[in-house]
Design a protein around this motif. Structure first.
Motif, PDB file in Angstrom:
ATOM      1  N   CYS A  96       0.852  -1.192   0.000  1.00 51.93           N
ATOM      2  CA  CYS A  96       0.000   0.000   0.000  1.00 51.93           C
ATOM      3  C   CYS A  96       0.894   1.251   0.000  1.00 51.93           C
ATOM      4  N   ASP A  98       0.507   3.680   1.856  1.00 54.11           N
ATOM      5  CA  ASP A  98       0.493   4.217   3.224  1.00 54.11           C
ATOM      6  C   ASP A  98       1.909   4.539   3.720  1.00 54.11           C
ATOM      7  N   GLY A 121      -4.160   0.502  -1.240  1.00 53.50           N
ATOM      8  CA  GLY A 121      -4.927  -0.744  -1.223  1.00 53.50           C
ATOM      9  C   GLY A 121      -4.189  -1.914  -1.849  1.00 53.50           C
ATOM     10  N   HIS A 149      -1.855  -4.136   5.084  1.00 52.72           N
ATOM     11  CA  HIS A 149      -1.436  -3.710   6.423  1.00 52.72           C
ATOM     12  C   HIS A 149      -2.651  -3.375   7.269  1.00 52.72           C
ATOM     13  N   CYS A 152      -5.803  -0.176   7.202  1.00 53.27           N
ATOM     14  CA  CYS A 152      -5.602   0.404   5.862  1.00 53.27           C
ATOM     15  C   CYS A 152      -6.750   1.366   5.511  1.00 53.27           C
ATOM     16  N   GLY A 153      -6.401   2.617   5.273  1.00 48.98           N
ATOM     17  CA  GLY A 153      -7.407   3.645   4.979  1.00 48.98           C
ATOM     18  C   GLY A 153      -8.163   3.383   3.686  1.00 48.98           C
TER      19      GLY A 153
END
Ligand SMILES: [Zn+2]
Length: 234
Positions: A96, A98, A121, A149, A152-153
């Motif tokens: 991701c 992130d 994602g 992870h 995850c947003g």
């Protein structure tokens, strides 16, 4: 009491041993450079088997989670020696975007060791497939890891189907298969999504499919726990 010269020798000896041990851990001690304690043998990585490549990734994650990083000092040596103009990574990781998932760091791998693709994602799109196919067919990576992870947003947003500006919602359709099977659990959706994307790689890329058939590569999925630093692989 040890004099200064003795202490310095001891430190050098330990540094050498550490370098030698990390070299041995990636199974390349015999091939290159160990007598010099040079830890940056970029050209030997693809001699690993797929199982050994996965083992090395996970061993690096154990070092990271236990706060015993070795890669940072090796990175500086690679940069100083300007030996990083050719790459032979042993693993490819789709992670991701992130900011809390710095891939090389969490696997304690130095410059040149991991071929990394990142997108919110950790989803498989034609561009990501093309990138990873390059990793397999041209660079010869031995293991492909799709890494989700915790917290995850992107997965969270897809679960809520939040209204978002611009093109962000383009991500949702890739995450929907996992979200639908998750029963409303974020953790489950994250792990199912990593599995789903790994399966997509196995089935929709002819390059990956052929490499799998020939036993040249392994495709696995896993989840990185932001709190503990540990990666769990399926
Ligand atoms: Zn994420």
């Amino acid at each position: 009491m040890q004099d200064y010269e003795e202490s310095r020798k001891e430190v050098n000896r330990r540094t050498f041993l550490n370098s030698a041990m990390s070299g041995a851990a990636i199974g390349i001690a015999a091939q290159a450079g160990i007598e010099l304690g040079v830890p940056t043998m970029l050209e030997a990585q693809t001699n690993l088997t797929p199982d050994a490549a996965l083992k090395e990734l996970l061993a690096g994650n154990e070092r990271f989670a236990a706060n015993r990083l070795t890669s940072v000092e090796h990175d500086l040596e690679v940069l100083k020696e300007h030996t990083a103009d050719k790459q032979q990574p042993f693993a490819a990781v789709l992670a991701c975007a992130d900011s809390r998932v710095p891939v090389e760091l969490i696997f304690d791998q130095t410059i040149g060791h991991i071929f990394v693709a990142r997108v919110a994602g950790n989803m498989v799109t034609p561009e990501i497939i093309a990138t990873l196919e390059y990793g397999v067919a041209v660079l010869g990576v031995k293991v492909l890891l799709v890494l989700g992870h915790t917290n995850c947003g992107a997965v969270k947003a897809a679960m809520k189907s939040d209204t978002v500006p611009g093109q962000i919602s383009v991500l949702y359709k890739h995450l929907r298969p996992a979200v639908e099977k998750s029963g409303g659990s974020l953790d489950k959706a994250i792990s199912l999504n990593a599995e789903h994307q790994a399966e997509l790689l196995r089935t929709s890329s002819t390059v990956v499919r052929d490499a799998l058939k020939g036993g040249k590569v392994k495709v696995v999925s896993g989840v990185y726990d932001l709190a503990s630093g540990e990666v769990t692989v399926k």
